[in-house]
Write an enzyme that holds these catalytic residues in place. Structure first.
Site, mmCIF file in Angstrom:
data_model
loop_
_atom_site.group_PDB
_atom_site.id
_atom_site.type_symbol
_atom_site.label_atom_id
_atom_site.label_comp_id
_atom_site.label_asym_id
_atom_site.label_seq_id
_atom_site.Cartn_x
_atom_site.Cartn_y
_atom_site.Cartn_z
ATOM 1 N N HIS A 1 45.719 38.300 49.404
ATOM 2 C CA HIS A 1 46.567 37.590 50.373
ATOM 3 C C HIS A 1 46.208 37.525 51.961
ATOM 4 O O HIS A 1 46.407 38.725 52.229
ATOM 5 C CB HIS A 1 47.549 37.731 49.975
ATOM 6 N N GLY B 1 50.078 32.312 61.433
ATOM 7 C CA GLY B 1 51.084 32.113 62.946
ATOM 8 C C GLY B 1 51.617 30.809 63.174
ATOM 9 O O GLY B 1 51.641 30.077 62.671
ATOM 10 N N ASP C 1 47.835 40.552 54.335
ATOM 11 C CA ASP C 1 48.164 39.534 54.978
ATOM 12 C C ASP C 1 47.797 39.124 56.240
ATOM 13 O O ASP C 1 48.142 39.354 57.476
ATOM 14 C CB ASP C 1 50.135 39.661 54.827
ATOM 15 N N ARG D 1 61.786 29.955 57.574
ATOM 16 C CA ARG D 1 60.436 29.063 57.556
ATOM 17 C C ARG D 1 60.524 28.359 55.959
ATOM 18 O O ARG D 1 58.599 27.624 56.646
ATOM 19 C CB ARG D 1 59.524 30.321 57.649
ATOM 20 N N TYR E 1 53.200 27.107 52.704
ATOM 21 C CA TYR E 1 54.350 27.126 53.178
ATOM 22 C C TYR E 1 55.165 26.154 52.089
ATOM 23 O O TYR E 1 56.368 25.827 51.766
ATOM 24 C CB TYR E 1 55.234 28.017 54.325
HETATM 25 ZN ZN ZN Z 1 53.744 35.439 53.315
#
Ligand code: ZN
Length: 388
Positions: free
Chosen positions: A63, A70, A283, A165, A132
């Site tokens: 990941h 960002g 990440d 988010r 997302y």
């Molecule tokens: Zn994440």
């Protein structure tokens, strides 16, 4: 080209003793003692002295925001792209790229191009399709077509749930994504993983539990990440892992998560969770809000793959885990879960992805990716196209 690494302590990740490892081209050709490659000078044979070094599989980072991520603080907070040496100098030889919060200014075409670029520079890359957002923005029009038609796509994500988010998908939308990527994965011989970004909202892993309970989709389809974000989420993830699921910790450089990785792994093992059921990812290139000791926002930092070896050291030095166990969430576990058959192990037939670590402090000495030496004695010998 043949490379023989002599007399290293080999972790496959299981400890195999002091052995030689022979790389033939891009693959591991042999593991044994006193290996010889006498081809009458027809092929160049290079030797690396592994005495006093630990030989481990190259790290798989499942990941990482290789295209940058960002942007939550405005356009100027968009984070930079990954670089080749940002991976190799941290022992990463395989990376799975993903898009985060911003699925508009970052898109799948650009992610795929970035993955190809890093592959051309020497490491192995895959991607999750989407970001997302739900509905998932894909290249071909839907997630099943993406995984079946695009070699580098091995799953979908990071789909965000329980986060302010998140695009707040309904349960039906979430289950449909899991179903489509599962079937597309079956049809293309891939894992079809749903990489789920876990926020800190109170619903936690409800959608994943409901999908497993109310549909025929199994636990193994999901890889929820950021599970150490808060104590309650970690408890939920612990139950998920106890029930047979796999969970992913996000490595950290300063252990700002409520449940640091090494402590979390100890908790899992104490609770009887198999050491096959957790992974650690970086990440990397994601944005990290920085707070001072009063909890005031100070600005944004950038995630970095260097957290992976740091977490390995903490698992060994702070948590007291045997190295061969601490290596699993960075090597053989992601390889198995993501169905990367030739990755994550030191075995003949696997890709020649190897790290050599110094035994005294587990610092990085050498990195080899697909048979090519990328880092020698801690210094990058292969650099990305635009790296100085
Ligand atoms: Zn994440």
């Amino acid at each position: 080209m043949i490379t023989i690494i002599r007399n290293a302590k080999v972790y496959q990740p299981e400890y195999a003793g002091i052995k030689d490892v022979m790389l033939i081209g891009s693959q591991i050709g042999a593991l044994g003692e006193n290996l010889k490659a006498d081809l009458g000078g027809a092929v160049e044979v290079k030797e690396i002295d592994g005495t006093g070094l630990l030989l481990i599989p190259g790290i798989i980072d499942s990941h990482e925001h290789i295209l940058g991520g960002g942007g939550e603080g405005g356009f100027h907070t968009r984070t930079p792209e990954a670089t080749l040496t940002g991976l190799t100098l941290n022992g990463v030889t395989t990376v799975v790229g993903c898009i985060g919060t911003d699925g508009v200014a970052r898109n799948m075409e650009a992610l795929l191009a970035k993955a190809h670029a890093l592959e051309e520079e020497g490491v192995t890359t895959y991607v999750y399709t989407g970001s997302y957002r739900v509905p998932v923005h894909t290249i071909t029009g839907d997630v099943m077509r993406d995984i079946m038609l695009l070699d580098k796509v091995i799953g979908v994500g990071e789909v965000a749930i329980s986060d302010h988010r998140s695009s707040q998908p309904t349960f039906e939308e979430f289950a449909r994504i899991a179903a489509d990527i599962r079937v597309g994965g079956m049809l293309s011989g891939k894992a079809g993983i749903v990489n789920v970004h876990m926020g800190d909202g109170p619903r936690m892993m409800d959608f994943i539990w409901r999908t497993v309970r109310e549909t025929e989709i199994p636990f193994s389809q999901f890889l929820p990440t950021h599970v150490g974000r808060n104590a309650a989420l970690f408890e939920s993830a612990l139950e998920f892992a106890k029930a047979g699921g796999t969970i992913d910790f996000t490595g950290s450089l300063d252990d700002d998560d409520e449940v640091p990785v090494s402590k979390g792994i100890l908790r899992l093992l104490d609770a009887g969770v198999s050491s096959d059921h957790f992974t650690i990812s970086s990440d990397g290139q994601g944005s990290l809000p920085i707070f001072n000791e009063k909890g005031e926002f100070q600005g944004l930092g950038v995630g970095n793959a260097s957290c992976l070896l740091k977490e390995l050291r903490e698992c060994v030095n702070k948590a007291g885990l045997p190295l061969e166990l601490a290596l699993k969430p960075l090597t053989s576990n992601p390889a198995r879960i993501l169905k990367l058959a030739r990755k994550g192990r030191i075995l003949p037939g696997c890709d020649g992805d190897i790290c050599l670590l110094r035994e005294k402090d587990l610092s990085l000495h050498t990195v080899i990716a697909k048979g090519q030496v990328m880092v020698a004695e801690g210094t990058a010998v292969v650099r990305g196209t635009f790296e100085k």
